[in-house]
Design a protein around this motif. Structure first.
Motif, PDB file in Angstrom:
ATOM      1  N   GLY A  81       0.791  -1.222   0.000  1.00 20.22           N
ATOM      2  CA  GLY A  81       0.000   0.000   0.000  1.00 20.22           C
ATOM      3  C   GLY A  81       0.821   1.269   0.000  1.00 20.22           C
ATOM      4  N   PHE A  82       2.058   1.193  -0.488  1.00 19.85           N
ATOM      5  CA  PHE A  82       2.916   2.376  -0.520  1.00 19.85           C
ATOM      6  C   PHE A  82       2.926   2.994  -1.919  1.00 19.85           C
ATOM      7  N   ASN A  83       3.426   4.203  -2.007  1.00 21.26           N
ATOM      8  CA  ASN A  83       3.647   4.857  -3.290  1.00 21.26           C
ATOM      9  C   ASN A  83       5.100   4.621  -3.695  1.00 21.26           C
ATOM     10  N   PHE A  84       5.295   3.992  -4.825  1.00 21.47           N
ATOM     11  CA  PHE A  84       6.634   3.653  -5.297  1.00 21.47           C
ATOM     12  C   PHE A  84       7.096   4.707  -6.293  1.00 21.47           C
ATOM     13  N   LEU A  85       8.210   5.375  -5.983  1.00 20.42           N
ATOM     14  CA  LEU A  85       8.716   6.460  -6.815  1.00 20.42           C
ATOM     15  C   LEU A  85      10.049   6.071  -7.433  1.00 20.42           C
ATOM     16  N   ALA A  86      10.197   6.351  -8.720  1.00 22.44           N
ATOM     17  CA  ALA A  86      11.455   6.076  -9.418  1.00 22.44           C
ATOM     18  C   ALA A  86      11.539   6.973 -10.646  1.00 22.44           C
ATOM     19  N   ASP A  87      12.756   7.156 -11.166  1.00 20.07           N
ATOM     20  CA  ASP A  87      12.892   8.000 -12.351  1.00 20.07           C
ATOM     21  C   ASP A  87      12.637   7.192 -13.622  1.00 20.07           C
ATOM     22  N   ALA A  88      12.809   7.847 -14.771  1.00 24.20           N
ATOM     23  CA  ALA A  88      12.423   7.231 -16.043  1.00 24.20           C
ATOM     24  C   ALA A  88      13.242   5.999 -16.405  1.00 24.20           C
ATOM     25  N   ALA A  89      14.394   5.809 -15.769  1.00 19.87           N
ATOM     26  CA  ALA A  89      15.202   4.618 -16.047  1.00 19.87           C
ATOM     27  C   ALA A  89      14.468   3.332 -15.651  1.00 19.87           C
ATOM     28  N   TYR A  90      13.459   3.458 -14.796  1.00 20.05           N
ATOM     29  CA  TYR A  90      12.713   2.299 -14.312  1.00 20.05           C
ATOM     30  C   TYR A  90      11.364   2.150 -15.015  1.00 20.05           C
TER      31      TYR A  90
END
Length: 416
Positions: free
Chosen positions: A244-253
């Motif tokens: 139930g978390f918000n997963f943040l990553a840049d465009a490489a992912y």
């Protein structure tokens, strides 16, 4: 009675416990160490023969090395110069005292990473229970670790064709690409600034809360970032039981299978911007746009693909009738359901910038290495993570939640 018959007693007569409790530098280090449950690490190996050094003592010593920013030689000098502190972290001052550089090197290479994962899990769960860490956001990113080698000196480039032929023992590092810092610009032979440069080394893939890192997996520098996001997420789901978390990553992912994993396995939501290549419309070799033709499952690789074809093959300037291209897609297509232009996405995703200071600190602590094995580099990286986790716990214990992400300031506060 021999002078050396009761040498242990003579040693303890020399050490004053009050000194250890009140000496500011030692107090800070011991307070950090006390924040961590080291008991999950087997203290000694079960091999037949000499017992050797305590694993926990070696691990604590390397932890001190990361906190203080020591080289191995400086660490050994620190322990030899402060036998009382060496005793406190588990070394026997009479029998074997302080390990050599070779002992530390061998320990880093052979130590099982799963043990340190358990130490991190126990410490992080303690912080979650006390409400120190916000589990509603998880961020994944990577930072480069440069191997100490003349191959990273631009004046030496081209002198050797294969770096593996130069080193006698195996080197698990390889060449990768890292962005160029604006503060340290690099120019090509024409004087134009470069956006990226190649380097010989490793890549540290790290998953964090917004205020502290959790796990790090180290790979050769050429590895794809996305592939290691699965390993990190699996650790979080398995060991910390988070969802139930918000997963943040840049465009490489930006990848459909990563979106699927976050949504379906982790029960969470991925916030990742599209790669630049995904934003561009597909065109054929002649430059004419391609349109969507069909979806299908490629059974051999068990992936879904979309076929794009030319919208008007009859007027192809190259005289072709079958100009086409493919893109992978997900059966569930979570990647395309996300409206990246919405205020909701922008409000969530801007929190990713909060971890830039964490990665800057980790990179300054682990940015270069002389270690040849990924396991050894991974051990040091995870001990750096553990340092920041323990520092947050110590700040909370001192009633200084404003210093949860400021270990250096906390050190000065402890010393005052």
């Amino acid at each position: 009675m021999s002078l050396y018959g009761n040498s242990s007693q003579l040693y303890f007569d020399f050490v004053y416990s009050d000194y250890m409790k009140e000496h500011s530098e030692f107090k800070y280090l011991l307070d950090l160490i006390d924040m961590i449950d080291w008991s999950v690490v087997p203290d000694f190996s079960n091999k037949i023969g000499r017992t050797g050094y305590s694993r926990r003592a070696l691990l604590k010593a390397i932890f001190v090395q990361k906190v203080k920013g020591f080289t191995v030689r400086e660490l050994i000098h620190f322990l030899k110069s402060n036998p009382s502190f060496a005793k406190c972290i588990g070394f026997d001052p009479i029998i074997n005292y302080v390990p050599s550089e070779a002992t530390f090197s061998s320990f880093k290479k052979e130590f099982g990473p799963s043990y340190l994962d358990k130490v991190i899990v126990f410490t992080v769960l303690k912080g979650i229970k006390e409400g120190i860490f916000d589990t509603s956001y998880l961020v994944v990113d990577s930072y480069p670790i440069i191997f100490n080698s003349f191959f990273n000196n631009k004046k030496s480039h081209g002198k050797f064709k294969d770096y593996k032929e130069y080193y006698r023992s195996p080197l698990e590092a390889n060449f990768g690409v890292k962005p160029v810092s604006n503060s340290k610009p690099i120019y090509d032979k024409y004087g134009n600034p470069k956006n990226a440069m190649s380097y010989l080394g490793y890549k540290a893939h790290t998953i964090t809360f917004l205020n502290v890192p959790i796990f790090t997996v180290v790979s050769p520098a050429s590895a794809n970032d996305k592939n290691y996001a699965f390993i990190l997420l699996e650790k979080v789901v398995k060991y910390l039981d988070l969802s139930g978390f918000n997963f943040l990553a840049d465009a490489a992912y930006d990848s459909s299978d990563l979106y699927d994993y976050v949504h379906l396995i982790a029960g969470s939501i991925a916030f990742i911007p599209l790669r630049n290549s995904s934003k561009k419309r597909l065109v054929g070799e002649c430059g004419k746009k391609l349109i969507k033709h069909s979806h299908y499952l490629e059974s051999k690789r068990n992936i879904y693909r979309t076929k794009f074809v030319c919208d008007d093959p009859s007027n192809c300037p190259l005289g072709r009738s079958n100009c086409y291209s493919y893109r992978n897609y997900s059966k569930y297509d979570f990647r395309h359901f996300l409206n990246r232009e919405s205020p909701f996405f922008k409000e969530i995703y801007k929190k990713r910038t909060l971890i830039e200071s964490i990665f800057s600190r980790l990179e300054s602590n682990n940015g270069t290495t002389s270690l040849k094995y990924t396991n050894a580099v991974q051990l040091e990286c995870n001990l750096s993570n553990l340092f920041l986790i323990a520092s947050a716990l110590l700040a909370h214990k001192m009633g200084r939640d404003d210093l949860l992400s400021s270990p250096k300031t906390l050190m000065y506060e402890t010393a005052s």
